[in-house]
Scaffold this active site. Sequence first.
Site, PDB file in Angstrom:
ATOM      1  N   SER A 109      -7.440   1.408  -7.507  1.00 43.53           N
ATOM      2  CA  SER A 109      -7.701   1.612  -6.081  1.00 43.53           C
ATOM      3  C   SER A 109      -8.894   0.771  -5.637  1.00 43.53           C
ATOM      4  O   SER A 109      -9.852   0.589  -6.388  1.00 43.53           O
ATOM      5  CB  SER A 109      -8.003   3.091  -5.823  1.00 43.53           C
ATOM      6  OG  SER A 109      -8.556   3.268  -4.533  1.00 43.53           O
ATOM      7  N   TYR A 134      -6.770  -2.004   0.831  1.00 44.79           N
ATOM      8  CA  TYR A 134      -6.714  -1.627   2.234  1.00 44.79           C
ATOM      9  C   TYR A 134      -7.289  -2.828   2.965  1.00 44.79           C
ATOM     10  O   TYR A 134      -8.350  -3.326   2.574  1.00 44.79           O
ATOM     11  CB  TYR A 134      -7.582  -0.393   2.502  1.00 44.79           C
ATOM     12  CG  TYR A 134      -7.035   0.891   1.935  1.00 44.79           C
ATOM     13  CD1 TYR A 134      -5.903   1.481   2.473  1.00 44.79           C
ATOM     14  CD2 TYR A 134      -7.667   1.526   0.868  1.00 44.79           C
ATOM     15  CE1 TYR A 134      -5.395   2.662   1.967  1.00 44.79           C
ATOM     16  CE2 TYR A 134      -7.169   2.713   0.355  1.00 44.79           C
ATOM     17  CZ  TYR A 134      -6.033   3.284   0.913  1.00 44.79           C
ATOM     18  OH  TYR A 134      -5.546   4.451   0.408  1.00 44.79           O
ATOM     19  N   THR A 160      -1.616  -1.293   0.816  1.00 43.63           N
ATOM     20  CA  THR A 160      -1.137   0.038   1.190  1.00 43.63           C
ATOM     21  C   THR A 160      -0.876   0.060   2.687  1.00 43.63           C
ATOM     22  O   THR A 160      -1.782  -0.220   3.480  1.00 43.63           O
ATOM     23  CB  THR A 160      -2.164   1.103   0.782  1.00 43.63           C
ATOM     24  OG1 THR A 160      -2.339   1.012  -0.628  1.00 43.63           O
ATOM     25  CG2 THR A 160      -1.687   2.495   1.135  1.00 43.63           C
ATOM     26  N   LYS A 269       2.861  -1.503  -0.514  1.00 41.26           N
ATOM     27  CA  LYS A 269       2.991  -0.130  -1.047  1.00 41.26           C
ATOM     28  C   LYS A 269       3.047   0.870   0.100  1.00 41.26           C
ATOM     29  O   LYS A 269       2.121   0.927   0.909  1.00 41.26           O
ATOM     30  CB  LYS A 269       1.782   0.167  -1.939  1.00 41.26           C
ATOM     31  CG  LYS A 269       1.699   1.599  -2.447  1.00 41.26           C
ATOM     32  CD  LYS A 269       0.545   1.744  -3.431  1.00 41.26           C
ATOM     33  CE  LYS A 269       0.426   3.142  -3.983  1.00 41.26           C
ATOM     34  NZ  LYS A 269      -0.195   4.095  -3.075  1.00 41.26           N
ATOM     35  N   HIS A 293       2.563   7.898  -0.443  1.00 41.73           N
ATOM     36  CA  HIS A 293       1.172   8.181  -0.791  1.00 41.73           C
ATOM     37  C   HIS A 293       1.055   9.552  -1.481  1.00 41.73           C
ATOM     38  O   HIS A 293       0.102  10.295  -1.255  1.00 41.73           O
ATOM     39  CB  HIS A 293       0.319   8.145   0.480  1.00 41.73           C
ATOM     40  CG  HIS A 293      -1.038   7.542   0.274  1.00 41.73           C
ATOM     41  ND1 HIS A 293      -1.388   6.310   0.754  1.00 41.73           N
ATOM     42  CD2 HIS A 293      -2.149   8.003  -0.343  1.00 41.73           C
ATOM     43  CE1 HIS A 293      -2.653   6.047   0.459  1.00 41.73           C
ATOM     44  NE2 HIS A 293      -3.130   7.061  -0.220  1.00 41.73           N
TER      45      HIS A 293
HETATM   46  C1  FNR Z   1      -3.829   8.442  -4.186  1.00 43.62           C
HETATM   47  N1  FNR Z   1      -3.049   7.366  -3.776  1.00 43.62           N
HETATM   48  C2  FNR Z   1      -3.672   6.214  -3.347  1.00 43.62           C
HETATM   49  N2  FNR Z   1      -2.931   5.160  -2.936  1.00 43.62           N
HETATM   50  C3  FNR Z   1      -3.521   4.018  -2.526  1.00 43.62           C
HETATM   51  O1  FNR Z   1      -2.811   3.108  -2.149  1.00 43.62           O
HETATM   52  N3  FNR Z   1      -4.878   3.910  -2.532  1.00 43.62           N
HETATM   53  C4  FNR Z   1      -5.692   4.905  -2.939  1.00 43.62           C
HETATM   54  O2  FNR Z   1      -6.907   4.775  -2.948  1.00 43.62           O
HETATM   55  C5  FNR Z   1      -5.080   6.120  -3.347  1.00 43.62           C
HETATM   56  N4  FNR Z   1      -5.839   7.182  -3.721  1.00 43.62           N
HETATM   57  C6  FNR Z   1      -5.243   8.331  -4.142  1.00 43.62           C
HETATM   58  C7  FNR Z   1      -6.019   9.394  -4.556  1.00 43.62           C
HETATM   59  C8  FNR Z   1      -5.428  10.557  -5.041  1.00 43.62           C
HETATM   60  C9  FNR Z   1      -6.285  11.681  -5.492  1.00 43.62           C
HETATM   61  C10 FNR Z   1      -4.012  10.648  -5.105  1.00 43.62           C
HETATM   62  C11 FNR Z   1      -3.331  11.872  -5.661  1.00 43.62           C
HETATM   63  C12 FNR Z   1      -3.233   9.602  -4.681  1.00 43.62           C
HETATM   64  C13 FNR Z   1      -1.569   7.416  -3.855  1.00 43.62           C
HETATM   65  C14 FNR Z   1      -1.060   6.949  -5.207  1.00 43.62           C
HETATM   66  O3  FNR Z   1      -1.238   5.567  -5.375  1.00 43.62           O
HETATM   67  C15 FNR Z   1       0.433   7.238  -5.396  1.00 43.62           C
HETATM   68  O4  FNR Z   1       1.141   6.706  -4.322  1.00 43.62           O
HETATM   69  C16 FNR Z   1       0.744   8.720  -5.532  1.00 43.62           C
HETATM   70  O5  FNR Z   1      -0.269   9.390  -6.227  1.00 43.62           O
HETATM   71  C17 FNR Z   1       2.053   8.924  -6.248  1.00 43.62           C
HETATM   72  O6  FNR Z   1       2.418  10.262  -6.262  1.00 43.62           O
HETATM   73  P1  FNR Z   1       2.136  11.258  -7.503  1.00 43.62           P
HETATM   74  O7  FNR Z   1       2.551  10.560  -8.771  1.00 43.62           O
HETATM   75  O8  FNR Z   1       0.701  11.611  -7.463  1.00 43.62           O
HETATM   76  O9  FNR Z   1       3.020  12.414  -7.167  1.00 43.62           O
END
Ligand code: FNR
Length: 404
Positions: A109, A134, A160, A269, A293
């Site tokens: 991230s 981002y 994203t 994404k 997400h």
């Molecule tokens: C995320 N996700 C996420 N996505 C992204 O593009 N940038 C980010 O900084 C974050 N940060 C983030 C923090 C936390 C705590 C979570 C749970 C998720 C989304 C992540 O990349 C992904 O899309 C999802 O977590 C996929 O779903 P599952 O496997 O958690 O169910």
Amino acid sequence: THDLECLTIDQLEKIAADRMDKQTRDYYNEGADSGTTLAENKSAYQKYRIRPRVLRDVSKIDTSVDIFRFKNTIPMGVAPTAMQRLAHQDGELATARACKKAGIVMGLSSFSTTSLEDVKDALGKEHPGLLQLYLFEDREESKDLIARAKKAGYKAVALTVDTPMLGRRNLEIKNQFKLPRHLKSANFDRVGENHSVTSDEKEPEANEARKRMQEQEVSRAGYHDGSQWVSPTGRITFHSHAPNPTLNWERDIDWLKQQCHPEMEVWVKGIATGEDAILACHHGVDGVIVSNHGGRQLNGALATIDALPEVVDAVKSMNRKMPVHVDGGIRHGTDVFKALALGADFVWIGRPVLWGLAYKGQEGVELCLKLFNDEFRLCMGLAGVTSVDEIGKEYLAKINRDGF
Ligand code: FNR
């Protein structure tokens, strides 16, 4: 050898819950609003059952796939999730080491609590990393980050696109979520979430913006006050800078490609429809990740496994070999198999890795990846498949969840 305490991802989730403080647990586990999409991301996999084939000599199984010119152990990577040091002091470094050991690509991230350079060092020269982006209003900041990722040797960036505004996460609001003082958004060093005011913020205008931001902190709506977009200034924080409602295909995707190509691929994404998949093809991105997400943005959106088929069909209709990945709710090796059978080339897992981190740091992430690996291999064998490219629609049946 098995960890007898923890034989499944569901058990890992439970064990990890006891090891995290409330703020972290809530931040990691919650979805937007009432959590419908979060829950459906997972439950939607139960609509599908596997049609196993038998008597096919499965004594030799190859679970690997190529991604970013790397032989990945299984068709699964670690999704970028922010602020991993909340779960364990080693944070993203532990994840990187575990990925390297397991031969699994790591997504990082932008809002990591370890710098992208340190994470790449931990991954080593050969092991692929993807940096999640981002795009900020302030293009110089984004340019800088992209140049650093290139220099460090990241193979791809994933922009994203499901965060024009920040989804409403009620526990985050209730807990008044904040990065603890000892942690920082390490890619934006000068501007950790809790650092003292920087000089430019002493300017009255910036002060005013900061005050507005603080006022909006409760709603967590970033800088969008409901009627207008207030461009962020001052320190870069997740809540102020991740959401950017100005992003659009024409201006931003082409700009990003110019910045990244040819050294780094550009992925998008957060695609959730066939229409946007077609636009992604038109704009020449290197791949898309079907994602909502992890249910943290638009609640009520389709589960990702339900959005996947229309994206796959749309890309097929374009006659372009653009890879389609999916994430969200994947909690077992059989889910990986089902996603591939529905046309995904690859999947990513988010929360299970955070649970592994909270459980035992690097060892916990290794355990998490091993569970998926073992389950996926077993699933392939029991379904009568010896290589990943054989996994297709004919291995699935859709059932009515009401049992009719
Ligand atoms: C995320 N996700 C996420 N996505 C992204 O593009 N940038 C980010 O900084 C974050 N940060 C983030 C923090 C936390 C705590 C979570 C749970 C998720 C989304 C992540 O990349 C992904 O899309 C999802 O977590 C996929 O779903 P599952 O496997 O958690 O169910």
